[in-house]
Enzyme design. Structure first.
Site, mmCIF file in Angstrom:
data_model
loop_
_atom_site.group_PDB
_atom_site.id
_atom_site.type_symbol
_atom_site.label_atom_id
_atom_site.label_comp_id
_atom_site.label_asym_id
_atom_site.label_seq_id
_atom_site.Cartn_x
_atom_site.Cartn_y
_atom_site.Cartn_z
ATOM 1 N N ASP A 45 0.818 -1.217 0.000
ATOM 2 C CA ASP A 45 0.000 0.000 0.000
ATOM 3 C C ASP A 45 0.850 1.265 0.000
ATOM 4 O O ASP A 45 2.066 1.208 0.152
ATOM 5 C CB ASP A 45 -0.979 0.006 1.192
ATOM 6 C CG ASP A 45 -0.303 -0.353 2.516
ATOM 7 O OD1 ASP A 45 0.938 -0.425 2.565
ATOM 8 O OD2 ASP A 45 -1.017 -0.561 3.504
ATOM 9 N N ASN A 114 -7.882 -2.982 14.081
ATOM 10 C CA ASN A 114 -9.269 -3.268 13.678
ATOM 11 C C ASN A 114 -9.341 -4.406 12.652
ATOM 12 O O ASN A 114 -10.367 -4.625 12.026
ATOM 13 C CB ASN A 114 -9.920 -2.005 13.090
ATOM 14 C CG ASN A 114 -9.237 -1.526 11.818
ATOM 15 O OD1 ASN A 114 -8.222 -2.082 11.406
ATOM 16 N ND2 ASN A 114 -9.785 -0.512 11.194
ATOM 17 N N HIS A 116 -7.514 -4.667 9.864
ATOM 18 C CA HIS A 116 -7.242 -4.366 8.448
ATOM 19 C C HIS A 116 -5.953 -5.042 7.982
ATOM 20 O O HIS A 116 -5.049 -5.338 8.752
ATOM 21 C CB HIS A 116 -7.233 -2.855 8.167
ATOM 22 C CG HIS A 116 -6.047 -2.100 8.654
ATOM 23 N ND1 HIS A 116 -6.134 -0.873 9.262
ATOM 24 C CD2 HIS A 116 -4.718 -2.364 8.596
ATOM 25 C CE1 HIS A 116 -4.930 -0.432 9.550
ATOM 26 N NE2 HIS A 116 -4.050 -1.320 9.167
ATOM 27 N N GLU A 121 -9.972 -1.868 4.971
ATOM 28 C CA GLU A 121 -10.604 -1.589 6.248
ATOM 29 C C GLU A 121 -11.911 -2.380 6.404
ATOM 30 O O GLU A 121 -12.463 -2.877 5.410
ATOM 31 C CB GLU A 121 -10.900 -0.080 6.336
ATOM 32 C CG GLU A 121 -9.652 0.799 6.293
ATOM 33 C CD GLU A 121 -8.888 0.836 7.619
ATOM 34 O OE1 GLU A 121 -9.018 -0.092 8.440
ATOM 35 O OE2 GLU A 121 -8.139 1.810 7.822
HETATM 36 C C1 GLP Z 1 -0.648 0.271 8.609
HETATM 37 C C2 GLP Z 1 -0.352 -0.495 7.337
HETATM 38 C C3 GLP Z 1 -0.581 -1.973 7.502
HETATM 39 C C4 GLP Z 1 0.049 -2.467 8.782
HETATM 40 C C5 GLP Z 1 -0.582 -1.783 9.957
HETATM 41 C C6 GLP Z 1 -0.035 -2.234 11.293
HETATM 42 O O1 GLP Z 1 -1.930 0.753 8.712
HETATM 43 N N1 GLP Z 1 -1.089 -0.017 6.233
HETATM 44 O O2 GLP Z 1 -0.061 -2.641 6.380
HETATM 45 O O3 GLP Z 1 -0.124 -3.857 8.897
HETATM 46 O O4 GLP Z 1 -0.360 -0.398 9.812
HETATM 47 O O5 GLP Z 1 1.101 -1.499 11.633
HETATM 48 P P1 GLP Z 1 2.049 -1.817 12.844
HETATM 49 O O6 GLP Z 1 2.888 -2.963 12.449
HETATM 50 O O7 GLP Z 1 2.864 -0.550 13.004
HETATM 51 O O8 GLP Z 1 1.194 -2.098 14.012
#
Ligand code: GLP
Length: 245
Positions: A45, A114, A116, A121
């Site tokens: 992304d 959440n 995702h 989402e």
């Molecule tokens: C972001 C990314 C996701 C990732 C998520 C969790 O929103 N778009 O791809 O999995 O954060 O991030 P973290 O590993 O910092 O908890």
């Protein structure tokens, strides 16, 4: 994977969770000569509105943690552009690119609190392709820590591979750590597969490995780990719990 298949197509995530993975890949490159020169990289992304030079763009993140540290070739790196004029076109182009390179061999993903995946989402179709995603308020709050705690600075939209895109990968690895992920992990594995819990879509795939630390596995282990419809659950040295779906 890279040792067996130097031309592997790798789908890669960002966030705090995969940082140790990138450090290990860099270590393997430096110490053991792991070769990235033939691999193809596709990012999960990118935020809409952030240029490549923005310190919180995922382009910048990938350069910082991986691409400038190993011998990845620029021509083999694909990250959607968050400043493309026509976002819909950029999404379609990205799907085409994935097809052109023969599909993703290994997709690594994290998970949001959440549930995702990427920026798919809650509420989004479990089969959606790369799309313009609207970030949930909870996600923007979670990610505010990367924007000096100021939620108003967190972009409202992103280009994200879809759950359909991710599910087409030949193999998927989901990584999660920390207690704040334990609820999402429990729900994605134990509760019904639903658009309200995007990560539950991974249960529709037949080659998924979930790597959890103790804190993220907490709820699962206490509750109903034996009830998960899965082939294997085992504890290994690197992680507290590995679930193979
Ligand atoms: C972001 C990314 C996701 C990732 C998520 C969790 O929103 N778009 O791809 O999995 O954060 O991030 P973290 O590993 O910092 O908890």
């Amino acid at each position: 994977m890279l040792r067996k298949k130097p031309h592997a197509v790798l789908g890669l995530p960002t966030g705090s969770t995969p940082i140790p993975m990138y450090k290990e890949l860099v270590r393997l490159h430096i110490k053991e000569g792991l070769d990235f020169s033939h691999a193809i990289f596709l990012n999960l992304d990118e935020y809409i509105g952030l240029p490549k030079t923005h310190s919180q763009s995922y382009y910048y993140y990938m350069q910082q943690y991986l691409f400038t540290q190993v011998n990845a070739k620029a021509k083999n790196i694909y990250i959607p552009s968050g400043i493309a004029k026509d976002i819909e076109k950029e999404c379609a182009k990205y799907e085409d690119k994935i097809r052109q390179v023969g599909g993703i061999d290994l997709q690594v993903v994290g998970i949001g609190t959440n549930g995702h995946i990427g920026f798919c989402e809650p509420g989004v179709s479990l089969s959606i392709a790369t799309h313009k995603a609207t970030l949930a308020q909870r996600t923007r709050k979670d990610n505010a820590r990367f924007f000096k705690g100021d939620v108003s600075q967190v972009p409202t939209h992103a280009i994200s591979m879809g759950l359909g895109t991710v599910r087409k990968a030949k193999k998927i690895i989901l990584m999660a750590n920390g207690q704040k992920k334990s609820q999402a992990i429990y729900k994605m594995l134990i509760e019904p597969i639903t658009t309200h819990m995007p990560a539950s879509a991974l249960r529709l795939h037949n080659n998924v490995t979930i790597l959890l630390d103790k804190a993220a596995a907490q709820k699962l282990k206490k509750a109903v780990a034996p009830n998960i419809k899965t082939n294997r659950i085992h504890i290994n040295a690197l992680t507290a719990l590995t679930v193979t779906l």
